[in-house]
Design an enzyme around this catalytic site. Structure first.
Site, short mmCIF file in Angstrom:
data_model
loop_
_atom_site.label_atom_id
_atom_site.label_comp_id
_atom_site.label_asym_id
_atom_site.label_seq_id
_atom_site.Cartn_x
_atom_site.Cartn_y
_atom_site.Cartn_z
N GLY A 13 0.76 -1.25 0.00
CA GLY A 13 0.00 0.00 0.00
C GLY A 13 0.79 1.29 0.00
CB ILE A 20 -1.64 5.26 6.04
CG1 ILE A 20 -2.55 6.50 6.15
CG2 ILE A 20 -1.58 4.51 7.36
CD1 ILE A 20 -4.02 6.19 6.39
CG ASP A 64 -3.37 -6.13 -9.18
OD1 ASP A 64 -4.19 -5.98 -8.24
OD2 ASP A 64 -3.67 -5.96 -10.37
CB VAL A 65 -4.54 -7.27 -3.41
CG1 VAL A 65 -3.27 -7.12 -2.58
CG2 VAL A 65 -5.30 -5.97 -3.53
CB ILE A 93 -4.80 -2.30 -0.30
CG1 ILE A 93 -3.29 -2.55 -0.43
CG2 ILE A 93 -5.51 -2.38 -1.65
CD1 ILE A 93 -2.95 -3.97 -0.80
CE1 TYR A 158 -13.88 6.29 2.67
CE2 TYR A 158 -15.30 4.78 3.88
CZ TYR A 158 -14.05 5.14 3.41
OH TYR A 158 -12.96 4.34 3.69
CE LYS A 165 -11.28 1.48 4.08
NZ LYS A 165 -9.99 0.80 3.83
CB THR A 196 -3.29 9.60 1.39
OG1 THR A 196 -4.64 9.12 1.30
CG2 THR A 196 -2.84 9.58 2.83
CG LEU A 197 -1.42 9.62 -4.10
CD1 LEU A 197 -0.64 8.57 -4.88
CD2 LEU A 197 -1.59 10.89 -4.93
#
Ligand code: 0WD
Length: 269
Positions: A13, A20, A64-65, A93, A158, A165, A196-197
């Site tokens: 990640g 992070i 690549d997950v 990730i 979100y 999540k 972050t990105l």
């Protein structure tokens, strides 16, 4: 002696210095841990190599997950390098198509976007757990993932990531139960919003940061290293009695119902 001298971790990640995962790798390295870093594609390879240089990582591997073949190959390479096992795997990730994160939830949440978000952001943690199980069991290691409060409370835009999540957090509990007998612990950090990105893909993120800082008991946002240090703890032997846990590192935001600031909101406008 440093806290994690000689311990071995795989960190996924890292996408930039703002990630992070970058801060987690930095904290682990600071405390003497050995690292293997992974990257999802050629575009990210250079950045992860930069991190590898900075944190003296043993190696970088593609992972690549979204691909079982890559996950298997990655952990086969880890097993070859560290046959005696590993002390932890960090899953940092998250991904959902941009159009899912901008607009009314009911209107913008598609079947395909939902499948992608769940696959990359939630299922992948289970896939990494399965691939690393034997290696983790050899050293009573642990798994750590990153989540966000949008799993249990509504956060504008979100959207499908909130669903993903929630699924990820459920997987923390199921994995903890499944792997506990082997001495493997499984935990998550629920971080407050950090620029972050990945975060920049969420509409109105800057506004969210402002609101968060106003409402949180600490009256500010958290930074990457505060998450990195909490990760260090959860991945260390000092957290040996903790599994299936979601630890909030969010300046206390999740604990607030109505804050003093919210109570006087109309006076501030
Ligand atoms: O406010 C925040 N930034 C928060 C982030 C608050 C609470 C939680 N989190 C979570 C994210 O949801 C994610 O799970 O923390 C985790 C790390 O996110 P980050 O550090 O905020 O974001 P970023 O630096 O973008 O790293 C996420 C990375 C990807 O970056 P990009 O920007 O390229 O999407 O996840 C990786 C990739 O490096 N990634 C993948 N890795 C392997 N295979 C894949 C994939 N298929 N897709 C994305």
């Amino acid at each position: 002696m440093k806290l994690l001298q000689g311990k071995r971790f795989v960190v996924t990640g890292i996408a930039s210095k703002l990630s992070i995962a970058w801060a987690i790798a930095e904290a682990l390295h600071r405390e003497g841990a050995l690292l293997i870093l992974t990257y999802p594609n050629d575009k990210m390879k250079k950045r992860v190599e930069m991190a590898a240089e900075q944190f003296a990582a043993d190696m970088v591997l593609p992972c690549d997950v979204g691909s079982d073949v890559e996950i298997e190959a990655c952990f086969a390479a880890v097993a070859e390098h560290w046959a005696e096992g590993i002390d932890g795997v960090v899953h940092a990730i998250g991904f959902a198509p941009a159009e899912e994160l901008n607009g009314d939830f009911t209107d913008v949440t598609s079947r395909e976007g939902s499948a992608i978000a769940h696959d990359i952001s939630a299922y992948s943690f289970v896939a990494l757990a399965r691939a690393s199980r034997e290696l983790l069991a050899k050293r009573q290691g642990s798994l750590l993932t990153l989540t966000y409060q949008g799993s249990t409370s509504v956060i504008p835009n979100y959207n499908v990531m909130g669903m993903a999540k929630a699924s990820l957090e459920a997987s923390v509990r199921y994995l903890a139960s499944s792997l506990g007998a082997e001495g493997i612990r499984v935990n998550a950090i629920s971080a407050g919003p950090i620029r972050t990105l990945a975060a920049s893909g969420i509409k109105s993120f800057r506004k969210m940061l402002d609101v968060n800082a106003k409402i949180a008991p600490l009256q500010r946002n958290v930074d990457q290293m505060e998450v990195g240090n909490a990760a260090l703890f959860l991945l260390s032997p000092w957290a040996s009695g903790i599994t299936g846990e979601i630890l909030f590192v969010d300046a206390g935001f999740n604990t607030v119902g109505i804050s003093e600031q919210l109570l006087h909101l109309d006076e501030q406008q």
